[in-house]
Scaffold this motif. Sequence first.
Motif, PDB file in Angstrom:
ATOM      1  N   UNK A  96       0.830  -1.210   0.000  1.00 46.37           N
ATOM      2  CA  UNK A  96       0.000   0.000   0.000  1.00 46.37           C
ATOM      3  C   UNK A  96       0.861   1.255   0.000  1.00 46.37           C
ATOM      4  N   UNK A  97       0.555   2.169  -0.947  1.00 50.32           N
ATOM      5  CA  UNK A  97       1.282   3.430  -1.052  1.00 50.32           C
ATOM      6  C   UNK A  97       0.429   4.548  -0.474  1.00 50.32           C
ATOM      7  N   UNK A  98       1.040   5.688  -0.192  1.00 48.35           N
ATOM      8  CA  UNK A  98       0.253   6.831   0.313  1.00 48.35           C
ATOM      9  C   UNK A  98      -0.868   7.186  -0.661  1.00 48.35           C
ATOM     10  N   UNK A  99      -2.065   7.356  -0.118  1.00 50.50           N
ATOM     11  CA  UNK A  99      -3.217   7.670  -0.960  1.00 50.50           C
ATOM     12  C   UNK A  99      -4.007   6.448  -1.349  1.00 50.50           C
ATOM     13  N   UNK A 100      -3.427   5.214  -1.156  1.00 50.80           N
ATOM     14  CA  UNK A 100      -4.132   3.978  -1.473  1.00 50.80           C
ATOM     15  C   UNK A 100      -4.713   3.382  -0.181  1.00 50.80           C
ATOM     16  N   UNK A 101      -5.766   2.578  -0.344  1.00 49.10           N
ATOM     17  CA  UNK A 101      -6.425   1.966   0.813  1.00 49.10           C
ATOM     18  C   UNK A 101      -5.650   0.713   1.215  1.00 49.10           C
ATOM     19  N   UNK A 103      -4.845  -2.879   3.420  1.00 50.21           N
ATOM     20  CA  UNK A 103      -5.579  -4.004   4.011  1.00 50.21           C
ATOM     21  C   UNK A 103      -5.567  -3.843   5.528  1.00 50.21           C
ATOM     22  N   UNK A 104      -6.738  -3.976   6.143  1.00 46.79           N
ATOM     23  CA  UNK A 104      -6.847  -3.759   7.587  1.00 46.79           C
ATOM     24  C   UNK A 104      -6.493  -5.008   8.400  1.00 46.79           C
ATOM     25  N   UNK A 105      -6.320  -6.137   7.714  1.00 50.03           N
ATOM     26  CA  UNK A 105      -6.021  -7.387   8.423  1.00 50.03           C
ATOM     27  C   UNK A 105      -4.518  -7.625   8.477  1.00 50.03           C
ATOM     28  N   UNK A 106      -3.789  -7.099   7.451  1.00 49.75           N
ATOM     29  CA  UNK A 106      -2.348  -7.324   7.396  1.00 49.75           C
ATOM     30  C   UNK A 106      -1.674  -6.768   8.649  1.00 49.75           C
ATOM     31  N   UNK A 107      -0.731  -7.548   9.173  1.00 51.50           N
ATOM     32  CA  UNK A 107       0.099  -7.063  10.276  1.00 51.50           C
ATOM     33  C   UNK A 107       1.480  -6.777   9.706  1.00 51.50           C
ATOM     34  N   UNK A 113      -5.275  -2.885  -0.562  1.00 51.11           N
ATOM     35  CA  UNK A 113      -6.578  -3.561  -0.515  1.00 51.11           C
ATOM     36  C   UNK A 113      -7.155  -3.676  -1.915  1.00 51.11           C
ATOM     37  N   UNK A 114      -7.783  -4.832  -2.182  1.00 49.05           N
ATOM     38  CA  UNK A 114      -8.458  -5.043  -3.458  1.00 49.05           C
ATOM     39  C   UNK A 114      -9.936  -4.719  -3.364  1.00 49.05           C
ATOM     40  N   UNK A 115     -10.549  -4.996  -2.200  1.00 48.09           N
ATOM     41  CA  UNK A 115     -11.989  -4.768  -2.010  1.00 48.09           C
ATOM     42  C   UNK A 115     -12.250  -4.322  -0.580  1.00 48.09           C
ATOM     43  N   UNK A 116     -13.403  -3.663  -0.416  1.00 55.18           N
ATOM     44  CA  UNK A 116     -13.897  -3.325   0.915  1.00 55.18           C
ATOM     45  C   UNK A 116     -15.251  -3.984   1.077  1.00 55.18           C
ATOM     46  N   UNK A 117     -15.543  -4.468   2.288  1.00 56.28           N
ATOM     47  CA  UNK A 117     -16.809  -5.140   2.570  1.00 56.28           C
ATOM     48  C   UNK A 117     -17.722  -4.185   3.329  1.00 56.28           C
TER      49      UNK A 117
END
Length: 549
Positions: A96-101, A103-107, A113-117
């Motif tokens: 993930x780069x600045x300005x991109x969403x 993944x909230x699960x990655x540690x 992120x590819x998708x949001x639920x």
Amino acid sequence: MSAAASCLLTEDQCLCSICLDVFTDPVAIPCGHNFCKTCITIHWDKHVTYQCPNCKEVFDSRPQLRVNTFISEVATQFRQSAQQKASSSSSEQQVSKPGEVPCEICTGTKLKALKSCLVCLESYCETHLQPHLTKSGLKRHQLIDPVEDLEDRMCPKHDKLLELFCKTDQTCVCMLCTVLDHQTHKVVPLKEEYEGKKAELGETEAEIQQMIQKRRLKIEEIKHSVELSKEDADRETAEGVQVFTALKESVERSQAELIDTIKEKQRKIEKQAEGFIKELQQEISVLKKRRTEVEQLSQSEDHLHLLQSCTSLNAVPPTKDWTGVSVRPPSYEGTVVRAVSQLEETLSKQMKKLLAEAELKRVQQSAVDLTLDLDTAHPALILSDDGKQVSCGDVRKKLPNNPERFDCCPGVLAKQSFSSGRFYYEVQVKGKTDWDLGVVRESINRKGKITVTPQNGYWTICLRNENEYVACVDPSVRLSLKSPPQKVGVFVDYEEGLVSFYDVDAAALISSFTGCCFTEKLYPFFSPCPNYAGKNSAPLIISPVNHTE
């Protein structure tokens, strides 16, 4: 035993349905479903009822939670396996780069992120998205392109997904809002309002695009106007430089002539003075010689010689009487005034000539290409194949007497008409004794005897009897021309109500109709007049416009 246990559970069975990650301290609730201890605790802390997130079974009291050691061991193995898999695939996935969403699960390193639920309110990379693509319970969740601030999609009042739209209040609402706060309002699904708004946005976009296009065209129009203005400015500058250069040359020429005149007068005086001085010097030489002779004789002791020579030397040598001779300086009084007066007259003539040439150049910029219209020609007229020449024959041809045709006046119109702007054309009249030229309105009478005046829609001038030039008004006005024109230029400014005629070769204005009120189409008009037994047989010729240099 660990290897056997891991074979008994699938990967889906090792994932918590709340956090969608491998179990951490898995606990079983009375209905048999398993969750991370922290996940189910937080879930029940947020809700009033103690309900299973999966099967929706409600419990009267909050169940006690104990870690399931068997599932915990299997989950640990799956976590290790998943970490290895994630580490091997993370090199293929984008960080993930600045300005991109992210993944909230990655540690650790956050992948893109590819998708949001919209149900889980979380964003997932390719690896952590897999449960939503494979697990039956998660497949029903609504996935969208990754976005941040998913909490904003929850109703702040009821903590429910904003999935409806209140058209009355123009706001997004949840299911509880429709029952409690918007009960009498018109509520539609978000998708329905989305489609409507999307259509409106499409129309707005099209309208904006049209506005942009109009402004782009306006920009091009303005740029074109600036280019035309620059061309006009350059042309006017060149013409101005030409005019003032010519005037400057005239002034310099007159100045040189004045100086030469004054110098010539001075030279004559100097030459006259030189003649007088030379003659006086010659007489002085003669007198000096006689004086010497007299002086020598007066000193002689020879009585006989003095007496014999005295008679011839006693008289003064004959000389000119210089009493009335003088050198009078020439009078320069009035020389400059006369020179300036003559210069003024010359400049006036030259300025008129130069301005006339400049005016002709200006109107020639509006030159148009004309062709004679055979359907309007009088039956006796003869037109060239290219439609550029017309003369009058002796035989009246049998032609259809259509409404457009002249049946008495030997005239013909051009095919081209004009209802705005400016236009200019030139006609050769060389060798003719009679002709009519000008413009007419579309509705003129073309049958029978015609009175050619502006009141009847004719703005013309004519030649009669070889040397009588007339402006066709009522009463007619005779025109005074210095010389017969060989080529006549016709200029019309529709909006200004102006019709002007020029002697092209002399660059001189012949005559103008001003203050005309044009409301119809205008057609160029040509009449070669009868040939009078061959005396007026020369044709009128529409000539190409050669812009004057």
